[in-house]
Every structure is written in C-alpha cells, then in structure tokens.
Design a protein around this motif. Structure first.
Motif, PDB file in Angstrom:
ATOM      1  N   CYS A  88       0.908  -1.168  -0.129  1.00 18.84           N
ATOM      2  CA  CYS A  88       0.058  -0.201  -0.067  1.00 18.84           C
ATOM      3  C   CYS A  88       0.852   1.523  -0.065  1.00 18.84           C
ATOM      4  N   ARG A  89       0.296   2.574  -0.075  1.00 17.17           N
ATOM      5  CA  ARG A  89       0.927   3.415  -0.095  1.00 17.17           C
ATOM      6  C   ARG A  89       2.028   3.891   1.060  1.00 17.17           C
ATOM      7  N   ASP A  90       1.811   3.490   2.181  1.00 21.84           N
ATOM      8  CA  ASP A  90       2.589   3.650   3.323  1.00 21.84           C
ATOM      9  C   ASP A  90       3.435   2.158   3.675  1.00 21.84           C
ATOM     10  N   THR A  91       3.557   1.363   2.842  1.00 18.50           N
ATOM     11  CA  THR A  91       4.399   0.216   3.161  1.00 18.50           C
ATOM     12  C   THR A  91       5.841   0.572   3.409  1.00 18.50           C
ATOM     13  N   VAL A  92       6.209  -0.023   4.577  1.00 17.70           N
ATOM     14  CA  VAL A  92       7.547   0.060   4.997  1.00 17.70           C
ATOM     15  C   VAL A  92       8.334  -1.106   4.437  1.00 17.70           C
ATOM     16  N   TRP A  93       9.511  -0.790   4.041  1.00 18.92           N
ATOM     17  CA  TRP A  93      10.512  -1.698   3.460  1.00 18.92           C
ATOM     18  C   TRP A  93      11.612  -2.026   4.375  1.00 18.92           C
ATOM     19  N   HIS A  94      12.141  -2.934   4.342  1.00 17.58           N
ATOM     20  CA  HIS A  94      13.326  -3.490   4.959  1.00 17.58           C
ATOM     21  C   HIS A  94      14.093  -4.635   3.871  1.00 17.58           C
ATOM     22  N   ALA A  95      15.352  -4.532   4.102  1.00 14.48           N
ATOM     23  CA  ALA A  95      16.231  -5.464   3.401  1.00 14.48           C
ATOM     24  C   ALA A  95      16.093  -7.015   4.021  1.00 14.48           C
ATOM     25  N   GLY A  96      15.562  -7.961   3.078  1.00 15.05           N
ATOM     26  CA  GLY A  96      15.207  -9.371   3.686  1.00 15.05           C
ATOM     27  C   GLY A  96      16.649 -10.102   3.377  1.00 15.05           C
ATOM     28  N   VAL A  97      16.519 -11.272   3.675  1.00  8.69           N
ATOM     29  CA  VAL A  97      17.404 -12.132   3.961  1.00  8.69           C
ATOM     30  C   VAL A  97      18.543 -12.165   2.633  1.00  8.69           C
ATOM     31  N   PHE A  98      17.851 -11.899   1.714  1.00 10.56           N
ATOM     32  CA  PHE A  98      18.849 -11.956   0.436  1.00 10.56           C
ATOM     33  C   PHE A  98      19.158 -10.646  -0.073  1.00 10.56           C
ATOM     34  N   GLY A  99      19.001  -9.677   0.791  1.00  6.30           N
ATOM     35  CA  GLY A  99      19.239  -8.322   0.545  1.00  6.30           C
ATOM     36  C   GLY A  99      18.324  -7.499  -0.548  1.00  6.30           C
ATOM     37  N   VAL A 100      17.228  -8.143  -0.561  1.00  5.11           N
ATOM     38  CA  VAL A 100      16.089  -7.458  -1.426  1.00  5.11           C
ATOM     39  C   VAL A 100      15.171  -6.842  -0.757  1.00  5.11           C
ATOM     40  N   ASP A 101      14.577  -5.632  -0.906  1.00  7.87           N
ATOM     41  CA  ASP A 101      13.679  -5.048  -0.311  1.00  7.87           C
ATOM     42  C   ASP A 101      12.412  -5.690  -0.019  1.00  7.87           C
ATOM     43  N   GLU A 102      11.919  -5.766   1.101  1.00 10.56           N
ATOM     44  CA  GLU A 102      10.636  -6.465   1.422  1.00 10.56           C
ATOM     45  C   GLU A 102       9.729  -5.878   2.188  1.00 10.56           C
ATOM     46  N   PRO A 103       8.499  -5.885   2.031  1.00  9.77           N
ATOM     47  CA  PRO A 103       7.475  -5.461   2.876  1.00  9.77           C
ATOM     48  C   PRO A 103       7.379  -6.005   4.342  1.00  9.77           C
ATOM     49  N   GLN A 104       7.547  -4.811   5.365  1.00 11.73           N
ATOM     50  CA  GLN A 104       7.451  -5.611   6.851  1.00 11.73           C
ATOM     51  C   GLN A 104       6.216  -5.897   7.261  1.00 11.73           C
ATOM     52  N   GLU A 105       5.130  -5.540   6.921  1.00  5.76           N
ATOM     53  CA  GLU A 105       3.768  -5.813   7.151  1.00  5.76           C
ATOM     54  C   GLU A 105       2.972  -5.846   6.016  1.00  5.76           C
ATOM     55  N   GLY A 106       1.870  -6.271   6.153  1.00  4.31           N
ATOM     56  CA  GLY A 106       0.770  -6.197   5.083  1.00  4.31           C
ATOM     57  C   GLY A 106      -0.054  -7.761   5.092  1.00  4.31           C
ATOM     58  N   PRO A 107      -1.255  -7.361   4.454  1.00  2.29           N
ATOM     59  CA  PRO A 107      -2.042  -8.889   4.314  1.00  2.29           C
ATOM     60  C   PRO A 107      -1.304  -9.906   3.402  1.00  2.29           C
ATOM     61  N   LEU A 108      -1.568 -11.191   3.622  1.00  5.80           N
ATOM     62  CA  LEU A 108      -0.902 -11.974   2.890  1.00  5.80           C
ATOM     63  C   LEU A 108      -1.519 -12.545   1.585  1.00  5.80           C
ATOM     64  N   TRP A 109      -0.961 -12.606   0.504  1.00  4.93           N
ATOM     65  CA  TRP A 109      -1.687 -13.193  -0.739  1.00  4.93           C
ATOM     66  C   TRP A 109      -2.013 -14.634  -0.272  1.00  4.93           C
ATOM     67  N   SER A 110      -3.177 -15.309  -0.900  1.00  2.00           N
ATOM     68  CA  SER A 110      -3.707 -16.435  -0.857  1.00  2.00           C
ATOM     69  C   SER A 110      -4.357 -17.016  -2.220  1.00  2.00           C
ATOM     70  N   ALA A 111      -4.380 -18.171  -2.175  1.00  2.00           N
ATOM     71  CA  ALA A 111      -4.694 -18.763  -3.460  1.00  2.00           C
ATOM     72  C   ALA A 111      -6.441 -18.268  -3.785  1.00  2.00           C
ATOM     73  N   ALA A 112      -7.101 -17.934  -2.772  1.00  2.00           N
ATOM     74  CA  ALA A 112      -8.278 -17.239  -2.810  1.00  2.00           C
ATOM     75  C   ALA A 112      -8.407 -15.859  -2.908  1.00  2.00           C
ATOM     76  N   SER A 113      -7.389 -15.307  -3.421  1.00  2.00           N
ATOM     77  CA  SER A 113      -7.087 -13.824  -3.709  1.00  2.00           C
ATOM     78  C   SER A 113      -7.841 -13.295  -4.999  1.00  2.00           C
ATOM     79  N   GLY A 114      -8.154 -14.230  -5.916  1.00  2.00           N
ATOM     80  CA  GLY A 114      -8.538 -13.815  -7.123  1.00  2.00           C
ATOM     81  C   GLY A 114      -7.380 -14.159  -8.331  1.00  2.00           C
ATOM     82  N   HIS A 115      -7.925 -13.515  -9.459  1.00  2.00           N
ATOM     83  CA  HIS A 115      -7.053 -13.753 -10.616  1.00  2.00           C
ATOM     84  C   HIS A 115      -5.810 -13.062 -10.469  1.00  2.00           C
TER      85      HIS A 115
END
Length: 190
Positions: A88-115
């Motif tokens: 979302c607009r105010d997502t906070v990013w941090h470096a993950g285990v492989f050095g890639v920017d990752e969102p700290q929080e946010g709802p998870l995608w699931s197989a029921a999320s749609g197309h």
C-alpha cells in the motif's frame, strides 16, 4: 551434470547482464515494463505478484507506483519459504535475507485472492519458457505449491540473458510469457 550446466549458464547470463550500461538497463527496463503493462491491461488481474529488483535486474520499481491492481511483493524467510505481502502507499520496506527490499507488514496473498499474475525475475531463459534464477530455488519452491492458483507466470529479462536451452528438470515450472526489451514471447509448452 544438470547442476553443472546450470551453473555455467547462470554465470554466463549474469556476466552478459552486468555488461549492460546503467543507461541501457534503465531504457530496456522502461520498455519491458511498458510491454508488461499492455499484458496486464488486457488480462485485468485482481492481483499482481511482483519482485523488487536486485542490482542489474530488470527494474520493476514503476510497478510499485501503479495502484490499478492489488500488488504484492515477496518476503523470503529462507530459500524454501516465500510468501507475498500486499503493498500500500505507506508500506515500510526493509532488506530481507537475500538483500532484497521486502514489505515489513501487510495482508498475505492467498490462492483465494482472485485472478493472479506472477512477475518473475530471470537470470537466464530459453524460448520454451524455462528459467534459471539465482540458484536458491525460492520461486521454484513457491511455484511448486501454488502454480495451479496462478493464471500467468511472466518472466522479465534482458535479451542478452537468452540461451539456446535451459536444462529443465521435472519440478521446474516454465513461464507462460517472457518479456525482454526486444519482444514478448509466448512460451511453448513442454
């Protein structure tokens, strides 16, 4: 033997990608993202799963500024466990285990999320849609579990990363499309 062949191809493709100038990578990335937007406009997915780029990869940053679809970015806990968090607009990013920017929080995608469409980074690829990643298997492990819930898998790469053939194993999941600065390839199925 397959592992050795993949390592040689990976090294060669990474070298070719590094040889592109920053200006070439930037211009090619813009062209690739424009082509991707055309596919997304036609497909109209509910969800887009898109990677954050490592240095020298196709720059997907513009995708994270477009809010036309629900956008998710990967969070990798280790090479066998990846999940996707909504951006979302105010997502906070941090470096993950492989050095890639990752969102700290946010709802998870699931197989029921749609197309859903997945945008995947490539180190090397062939015309049949076989891909090589960085060698950790993050996307492969994740796709093995969720491929049936993904409508299209689209790989992004520079044309210099194409090889004649990527050795594919039974568990490898081919891409549906590969987009480079030169073309959009609908991949041949095995």
């Amino acid at each position: 033997m397959i592992s050795s062949d993949k390592n040689v191809l990976r090294s060669s493709a990474l070298s070719a990608r590094r040889e592109l100038s920053p200006e070439q990578r930037s211009a090619y990335s813009r062209t690739i993202c424009l082509r991707l937007h055309e596919i997304l406009a036609a497909a109209q997915p509910d969800c887009l799963l898109a990677y954050r780029p490592l240095p020298n990869e196709v720059d997907t940053t513009p995708l994270f500024q477009d809010t036309a679809t629900q956008l998710y970015a990967p969070v990798t806990h280790h090479h066998e466990h990846m999940e996707w968090r909504k951006i979302c607009r105010d997502t906070v990013w941090h470096a993950g285990v492989f050095g890639v920017d990752e969102p700290q929080e946010g709802p998870l995608w699931s197989a029921a999320s749609g197309h859903t469409i997945l945008v995947c980074p490539l180190v090397a690829f062939d015309q049949r849609g076989n891909r090589l990643g960085m060698g950790k298997g993050c996307f492969d492990f994740w796709l093995a579990q969720y491929r049936s819930s993904i409508d299209q898998v689209i790989g992004l790469a520079f044309s210099c990363q194409q090889v004649a053939e990527v050795p594919a194993e039974r568990h490898d999941m081919p891409m549906d499309f590969i987009i480079t600065e030169k073309e959009v390839t609908q991949c041949l199925k095995r």
